[in-house]
Structure formats: structure tokens, C-alpha cells
Design a protein around this motif. Sequence first.
Motif, mmCIF file in Angstrom:
data_model
loop_
_atom_site.group_PDB
_atom_site.id
_atom_site.type_symbol
_atom_site.label_atom_id
_atom_site.label_comp_id
_atom_site.label_asym_id
_atom_site.label_seq_id
_atom_site.Cartn_x
_atom_site.Cartn_y
_atom_site.Cartn_z
ATOM 1 N N UNK A 1 0.832 -1.202 0.000
ATOM 2 C CA UNK A 1 0.000 0.000 0.000
ATOM 3 C C UNK A 1 0.866 1.251 0.000
ATOM 4 N N UNK A 2 0.466 2.223 -0.819
ATOM 5 C CA UNK A 2 1.186 3.475 -0.875
ATOM 6 C C UNK A 2 2.251 3.523 -1.951
ATOM 7 N N UNK A 3 2.551 2.374 -2.595
ATOM 8 C CA UNK A 3 3.435 2.387 -3.762
ATOM 9 C C UNK A 3 2.684 3.028 -4.922
ATOM 10 N N UNK A 4 3.336 3.872 -5.659
ATOM 11 C CA UNK A 4 2.736 4.410 -6.881
ATOM 12 C C UNK A 4 3.220 3.537 -8.033
ATOM 13 N N UNK A 5 2.345 2.650 -8.495
ATOM 14 C CA UNK A 5 2.735 1.653 -9.489
ATOM 15 C C UNK A 5 2.521 2.108 -10.920
ATOM 16 N N UNK A 6 1.940 3.290 -11.105
ATOM 17 C CA UNK A 6 1.586 3.720 -12.456
ATOM 18 C C UNK A 6 2.801 4.001 -13.334
ATOM 19 N N UNK A 7 3.946 4.275 -12.726
ATOM 20 C CA UNK A 7 5.111 4.641 -13.528
ATOM 21 C C UNK A 7 5.989 3.453 -13.898
ATOM 22 N N UNK A 8 5.580 2.252 -13.499
ATOM 23 C CA UNK A 8 6.399 1.077 -13.766
ATOM 24 C C UNK A 8 5.819 0.245 -14.901
ATOM 25 N N UNK A 9 6.691 -0.504 -15.552
ATOM 26 C CA UNK A 9 6.231 -1.415 -16.593
ATOM 27 C C UNK A 9 5.344 -2.487 -15.971
ATOM 28 N N UNK B 1 -3.159 -3.681 -1.954
ATOM 29 C CA UNK B 1 -2.586 -2.733 -2.909
ATOM 30 C C UNK B 1 -3.344 -1.412 -2.803
ATOM 31 N N UNK B 2 -3.539 -0.948 -1.582
ATOM 32 C CA UNK B 2 -4.276 0.289 -1.346
ATOM 33 C C UNK B 2 -3.445 1.502 -1.776
ATOM 34 N N UNK B 3 -4.125 2.508 -2.321
ATOM 35 C CA UNK B 3 -3.498 3.796 -2.652
ATOM 36 C C UNK B 3 -2.215 3.636 -3.473
ATOM 37 N N UNK B 4 -2.277 2.782 -4.444
ATOM 38 C CA UNK B 4 -1.116 2.553 -5.310
ATOM 39 C C UNK B 4 -1.222 3.312 -6.627
ATOM 40 N N UNK C 1 -8.494 -0.481 -2.060
ATOM 41 C CA UNK C 1 -9.110 0.801 -1.743
ATOM 42 C C UNK C 1 -8.150 1.954 -2.051
ATOM 43 N N UNK C 2 -8.733 3.106 -2.377
ATOM 44 C CA UNK C 2 -7.918 4.283 -2.637
ATOM 45 C C UNK C 2 -7.384 4.383 -4.044
ATOM 46 N N UNK C 3 -7.709 3.434 -4.914
ATOM 47 C CA UNK C 3 -7.319 3.517 -6.319
ATOM 48 C C UNK C 3 -8.499 4.040 -7.143
ATOM 49 N N UNK C 4 -8.241 4.473 -8.357
ATOM 50 C CA UNK C 4 -9.289 5.074 -9.197
ATOM 51 C C UNK C 4 -9.595 4.123 -10.351
ATOM 52 N N UNK C 5 -10.718 3.426 -10.222
ATOM 53 C CA UNK C 5 -11.096 2.415 -11.197
ATOM 54 C C UNK C 5 -12.487 2.701 -11.737
ATOM 55 N N UNK C 6 -12.673 2.448 -13.017
ATOM 56 C CA UNK C 6 -13.981 2.648 -13.635
ATOM 57 C C UNK C 6 -14.880 1.448 -13.360
ATOM 58 N N UNK C 7 -16.155 1.612 -13.661
ATOM 59 C CA UNK C 7 -17.107 0.516 -13.503
ATOM 60 C C UNK C 7 -16.737 -0.642 -14.427
ATOM 61 N N UNK C 8 -16.263 -0.318 -15.633
ATOM 62 C CA UNK C 8 -15.863 -1.375 -16.563
ATOM 63 C C UNK C 8 -14.700 -2.196 -16.003
ATOM 64 N N UNK C 9 -13.744 -1.508 -15.381
ATOM 65 C CA UNK C 9 -12.612 -2.224 -14.781
ATOM 66 C C UNK C 9 -13.069 -3.076 -13.607
ATOM 67 N N UNK C 10 -14.042 -2.589 -12.831
ATOM 68 C CA UNK C 10 -14.575 -3.369 -11.716
ATOM 69 C C UNK C 10 -15.230 -4.648 -12.209
ATOM 70 N N UNK C 11 -15.938 -4.558 -13.341
ATOM 71 C CA UNK C 11 -16.557 -5.751 -13.914
ATOM 72 C C UNK C 11 -15.506 -6.798 -14.256
ATOM 73 N N UNK C 12 -14.432 -6.355 -14.888
ATOM 74 C CA UNK C 12 -13.363 -7.289 -15.248
ATOM 75 C C UNK C 12 -12.694 -7.877 -14.013
ATOM 76 N N UNK C 13 -12.557 -7.055 -12.988
ATOM 77 C CA UNK C 13 -11.962 -7.531 -11.739
ATOM 78 C C UNK C 13 -12.808 -8.644 -11.127
ATOM 79 N N UNK C 14 -14.115 -8.429 -11.070
ATOM 80 C CA UNK C 14 -15.002 -9.439 -10.493
ATOM 81 C C UNK C 14 -14.979 -10.717 -11.319
#
Length: 477
Positions: free
Chosen positions: A312-320, A340-343, A369-382
Motif C-alpha cells: 500500500x502506498x506504492x505508486x505503481x503507475x510509472x512502472x512497466x 494494494x491500497x493507494x497505489x 481501496x484508494x485507487x481510481x477504477x472505472x465501472x468497466x474495470x470493476x466488472x473485469x476484476x469481479x
Amino acid sequence: VRMSVQTPLRLLELAAGSLLKDEASAIAALGFLPTELFPPLFMKVFYGRCTETLKAMVRAWPFVHLPLGGLMHIPHEGTLEATLDGLNALLTHKVHPRRCKLQVLDLRNTGQNFWSIMWSGDMHHGSSSSLMAPVSEESLRKGRPLDPLEVFTELCLKDKTMDKFLTYLKLMIDSILIKNIMKFLHLMPLDSLQEVQVNCIWQLSALSLFAPLLGQMHSVQRLILSPILVSAFEEQEQEVVQFTSQFLKLHRLWDLSMECPSFLSGHLDQMLKCLKTGLENLAIMHYLLTESDLTHLSQCLSISQLKGLDLSGFVLTKFRPVICQILLGKVAATVRELSLDECGILDSQLEAILPALSLCFQLWYFSLRGNILSMAAMEKLLLHTAGLPNLRKEVYPAPRESYSSQGVLLQGRLAQLQAGLKEILKVLGQSRTIWLSSSPFLHCSDDIFYHMEPITYHCNISAYLMPLSKASLETKM
């Protein structure tokens, strides 16, 4: 007359009070005192500060466990010192006195249940645990070799005069004054510590002073550094190495948690290569991770048996994305709890790790929790987590569409999306419960989250029905 377990409370109280009218007689009577009278009498002795009787009762304690901490609502040095004096006298003998069965002294704030049960005279419940069981008549006939005595306590060091009653099993360090900590630690048998928690804001120079003592804690199993914020302007390589090299000596370490270890940024590999044991739990939170750090973590042999991983707290957006995929693949066979909260995870990062996530068949708890995901991404996650048989606790962020363009949470829109998520669970055809976590503002930086009522679907489909395939689900969506 031996007292029955049905003896009324008032009679026990009167008997205990009567004994204490003559402390010398009370001490002499301990060898013949009914076992069920020991706890109520001990309570009266402890609160009445009858120090000599207290010492004698410790030496004659007929239970394995003495939960003294449950009586220390108002700490008094005299009574605690008398108890330790009694223990000291006990330990100087090569054999136990005739009645004594004491093996564990617990100074933590526990054991209230023991005292309430034993005071009520209900020995049946009070002796259900082997720790609380009274000594047998057979063992009373002769002295027994002295068993090792364990002492449990939780100690917190702060910027004030230190308590002289030390811990042998758990230590919490909560001080910015390194000199106080060093003074105390030099008095302790460091190789007996099993759990150490450090809550300090230290410069790297202070951490380097602590490092050699950490290396002496050979028995430590759980190490929590929360947080370690190094305020020095320049990090010195030598001091980082001095700290990380101590992990070579921690042969029993299985649980490691670090929060804000800024001094390890770009140096995580130095610590990882010093881990000589397989970890079961690893938490590295709110840390400026470099791609090199994440790569070394994914290659570390010590994490191959992880049961708990918290990044939690890692910013993973800048990594491959491939690095995160490799990391999840490394722990997929064993991980049970994954946070993977607030990543800073967005739809694209989530979609990249979903294939690896779907292989974590032991996963029991998963939090995003704390990440920004769309409804479409939530569907794929489930969909991708539907095949995880052990998944019981799922904490996800409220979909991005729950918020206005200004980032304000819209309760009406959220309710609609919750209903939509429940329909997805229904289509999946599995009993399942998920928790959504929202923030009052989408880009809130205060780590404030609200957990709403869980979204639950109970499957009533007959067992003979075939589960829906991915293709059919995607068609329905």
C-alpha cells in the motif's frame, strides 16, 4: 473443610478477608489453602498491598499462569516489586515449592476473564485451559525440577523516565530520543526478543546506532518499523549498508513490516539479499519505490512462500506492468492476503495484473481501496477473481463514476452502481460479498475512507447447473 465450587461469593470474600487479619497466619496457611481460594485471596492481597503475603503466594501459586496484568488497572510499584521479589526467591531454588506450578507471568492487560471466573468460584471454567489448571495432588507430594519461567509484557518507551520492569518477549520503541533507547536496550537480553516494533522519526545516523543492537536480536520473529522517516538531506551509503546487513543475523524472522522507509529508495536490493529466511508476511508501505526496487523484490527468493503482501502506498503507475505481473506470479501459489491500497492503480494497470491475480488460488483477502477504477474495470476484476475458491474478503474502491467532475461523491449515483455490481455477482452465479470503500473526495489526500454496507449475493442455483463461461459472461455484460 474444603470449599465447594458452589461456595457463595460472599463466603469466599469473608474467608479471604479473615485470613488477611493476621498476615503471618495467612502465609502459614498457604500450604493448606483450597485452590479455589487462591485467586480471590491474591486479589485482596494485591489491592491491599500486603507485600509479604504477596511474595509468599507467588511462591505457592497453584496454576501454570499468573495473569498479573489483569489486576494492574492502577499500577503500584510496591506490589509489582513484591511480586517480582517472590519470583526471584522462587527462581533461586533448584526445585519448586510443594504447591507451585507457575510457569508464565503475564504483565499484559489481559486475564480479566480469569480473575472474574475464579473470584466467582467457578473452577470448572477457570481450569478449562491447561495454563489455568490447578496443580494435581500427585505433583504435590514432592518438589519438582524448576521449569523455565516466561514473562510476557508490552513495553513502550517514551520521552520520560523509563520503567525498570523490563520485557523479555515484546518491545515497542516509541521515542525520538535515541539516547534513551540505547540506554535501555543495553540492559536487555536482546537475543530473547521475539517481536520488536519501532515508531520513530529518525535521522539515518540514529538508525545506524540502532542497527548493531538489531543484529543481536537473533530470536526476533516479527519486526515492525513504522514509520522510519530519515530527515537527513543526504543518505550515506555506509549507514544504509550497516542497517541492511543486520538482517543477515535474523535467522527466525518471518514477519517484516516497514512504513515510509525512505532511506531504502534505490537500495531495497541491499536488504533483500540479506534476508536468509523465507518470509510469511511482508509489508513495505508508503515508500518511494524505484523500478529497480520492484524488480529486485520480484526476484527475491525470500518471498516465494509469502502468505501476506502489503504494498500500500506504492505508486505503481510509472512502472512497466510486466514487473507487477512477475511479482504476483512469484507469490501466487501461497499468498492469502494482498493489499494494494493507494497505489495509484488505474484501469490499464489493473487489467495488466488480472491474469496473474486470477492464479492466486489461496487468496483470502484482497484490498484495492484508494485507487481510481472505472465501472468497466470493476466488472473485469469481479470476473477474473470469480475463480478464486478461498476469497472471502474483498475491499474495492467505489467506481470512478460515483464522483462528480469535481471529485465529490454522489450518493445517488453510487447506489445505482452498487446495484449494477450486485447484478454482476448474480450473473457470475456465485455466493459472494464485496465491500466498497469511498472517500469524500475522489482525489482526497487525507487517507480518509468510508466502508459502506457490503454488497452480497447468495447463490440459489442448483448444483447441477454448469457455471457460466467467460465468453457467456462477457456477452451478457
